[in-house]
Enzyme design. Structure first.
Site, mmCIF file in Angstrom:
data_model
loop_
_atom_site.group_PDB
_atom_site.id
_atom_site.type_symbol
_atom_site.label_atom_id
_atom_site.label_comp_id
_atom_site.label_asym_id
_atom_site.label_seq_id
_atom_site.Cartn_x
_atom_site.Cartn_y
_atom_site.Cartn_z
ATOM 1 N N TRP A 102 -2.513 -0.866 -2.183
ATOM 2 C CA TRP A 102 -3.067 0.352 -2.638
ATOM 3 C C TRP A 102 -2.353 0.483 -4.016
ATOM 4 C CZ3 TRP A 102 -6.726 2.571 -0.598
ATOM 5 C CH2 TRP A 102 -7.061 2.423 0.771
ATOM 6 N N ASP A 172 2.504 7.561 -5.108
ATOM 7 C CA ASP A 172 1.327 7.705 -3.900
ATOM 8 C C ASP A 172 2.093 7.823 -2.613
ATOM 9 O OD1 ASP A 172 -0.655 7.560 -1.965
ATOM 10 O OD2 ASP A 172 -1.662 5.781 -2.768
ATOM 11 N N LYS A 196 -3.323 10.672 7.129
ATOM 12 C CA LYS A 196 -2.156 9.884 7.671
ATOM 13 C C LYS A 196 -1.093 10.752 8.464
ATOM 14 C CE LYS A 196 -4.454 6.496 5.200
ATOM 15 N NZ LYS A 196 -4.209 6.024 3.899
#
Ligand SMILES: *Cc1c(COP(=O)(O)O)cnc(C)c1O
Length: 360
Positions: A102, A172, A196
């Site tokens: 990511w 993030d 999530k």
């Protein structure tokens, strides 16, 4: 069909209490005679839902007044571009800390907008460690330092906040926000896709320090200019109203659970017992440095990968689903966000021990 224990990385399992509330209110929210998904975002009813969600989130995280909370769309992936578009003008490029897939994706997108520097990289460990902070090459004139506190695919999590001096810290937090208390004031900007640990897909949260607003590149799409969205309470155009409402129910649920201290305690306990099961067996293995193992995403491999398919099938038969690891790392991954009850982790552990006994 009864509910399964869903270990999917995202979209992920939701609290049962939230689903029940959504069902109860689906056709008639609060006596309005309509569903939240049918309401004008400009009306009184939705305004109250939006405001309540924001104030519950602020209360949970202790967000200081000089931070704005934005309820946007586009996922964390849109933020990979919007962060540089909105912040890069304020410094000489930006510094990125790379700890997995990511953060690599965030870096690649940022490179399209300006001069971006890799301050540290744990690729050599195949993303099983966090680079030692004293070795990071941070540049004092950077517009911001970006990192990924929880790498969802590799199961690597920072259990500390990097010290970056005066440069704004950008994170993030897609797969870790709300998993524990957070010192929001140590950040310049935090973003997270909702699917999530927050709510349904379609909503993206941005928590941003006010002084960082108003510096977007001139060609930034208006709807993606943080200042514009802040000025319009995230309603410059139609926001993802239903996802915003459901996230608000998750915030209420979290407050009823005792807030983020209570969540942290439960999350730590769930993760520790799962890692203990893995480490104490010669059959399962987690490759991540124990100092940076994620509380949220627990990847593990079987010693004999030819058993992977059988493991997944028998797990599904036992009501344990979503355990297949990301295609880039293989093996298994159990995502155990806030909404995964401890009983779900216990059921997984029982299944893993039983499977090992039968196949070791
Ligand atoms: C899931 C995830 C993303 C991508 O989120 P989208 O909402 O699909 O754009 C980015 N970063 C992290 C850490 C993630 O877990």
């Amino acid at each position: 069909m009864s509910r399964v224990y869903n270990f999917s990385a995202g979209p992920a399992t939701m609290p049962q209490w939230v689903l029940d509330r959504v069902r109860d209110e689906l056709r008639d929210w609060g006596g309005t005679g309509m569903s939240v998904m049918e309401m004008s975002h400009r009306g009184e009813a939705f305004a109250s839902i939006a405001a309540q969600a924001q104030s519950d989130l602020r209360e949970l995280l202790g967000i200081p007044d000089h931070f704005k909370v934005l309820f946007l769309q586009g996922g964390a992936t849109a933020q990979f571009a919007l962060v540089p578009m909105n912040l890069l003008s304020q410094g000489v490029g930006a510094d990125y800390v790379i700890t997995g897939v990511w953060s690599e994706k965030a870096l690649a997108e940022a490179r399209r907008y300006g001069e971006v520097h890799v301050a540290a990289d744990s690729r050599a460990s195949r993303f099983t460690t966090i680079p030692a902070p004293e070795k990071w090459s941070l540049r004092p004139g950077s517009a911001y330092v970006h990192y990924t506190p929880n790498e969802t695919i590799h199961g690597v999590e920072f259990h500390w906040i990097p010290e970056v001096g005066e440069v704004p810290l950008v994170a993030d937090m897609s797969s870790t926000l709300l998993s524990r208390p957070l010192e929001v004031e140590r950040f310049g900007l935090i973003y997270a896709g909702a699917q999530k640990n927050i709510g349904p897909a379609g909503l993206t949260l941005v928590i941003v320090r006010e002084d960082l607003l108003g510096h977007a590149f001139p060609d930034t799409p208006t709807v993606f200019d943080y200042q514009v969205q802040a000025d319009h309470d995230s309603m410059y155009n139609t926001p993802p109203t239903f996802a915003w409402y459901v996230a608000g129910l998750v915030f209420q649920w979290l407050r009823e659970q005792g807030g983020l201290e209570a969540m942290a305690e439960a999350n730590r306990r769930k993760a520790e017992k799962l890692y203990r099961t893995i480490d104490s067996s010669g059959f399962y293995r987690n490759p991540v440095d124990p100092g940076c193992r994620s509380w949220m995403n627990v990847p593990f491999v079987l010693k004999d990968p030819s058993l992977d398919v059988m493991f997944l099938k028998e797990a599904a038969d036992a009501g344990l689903v979503g355990l297949k690891g990301h295609r880039s790392v293989g093996g298994m991954r159990a995502s155990i966000y806030n909404a995964m009850p401890e009983a779900g982790v216990d059921a997984l552990i029982d299944f893993m021990r039983d499977f090992e006994n039968r196949h070791a």
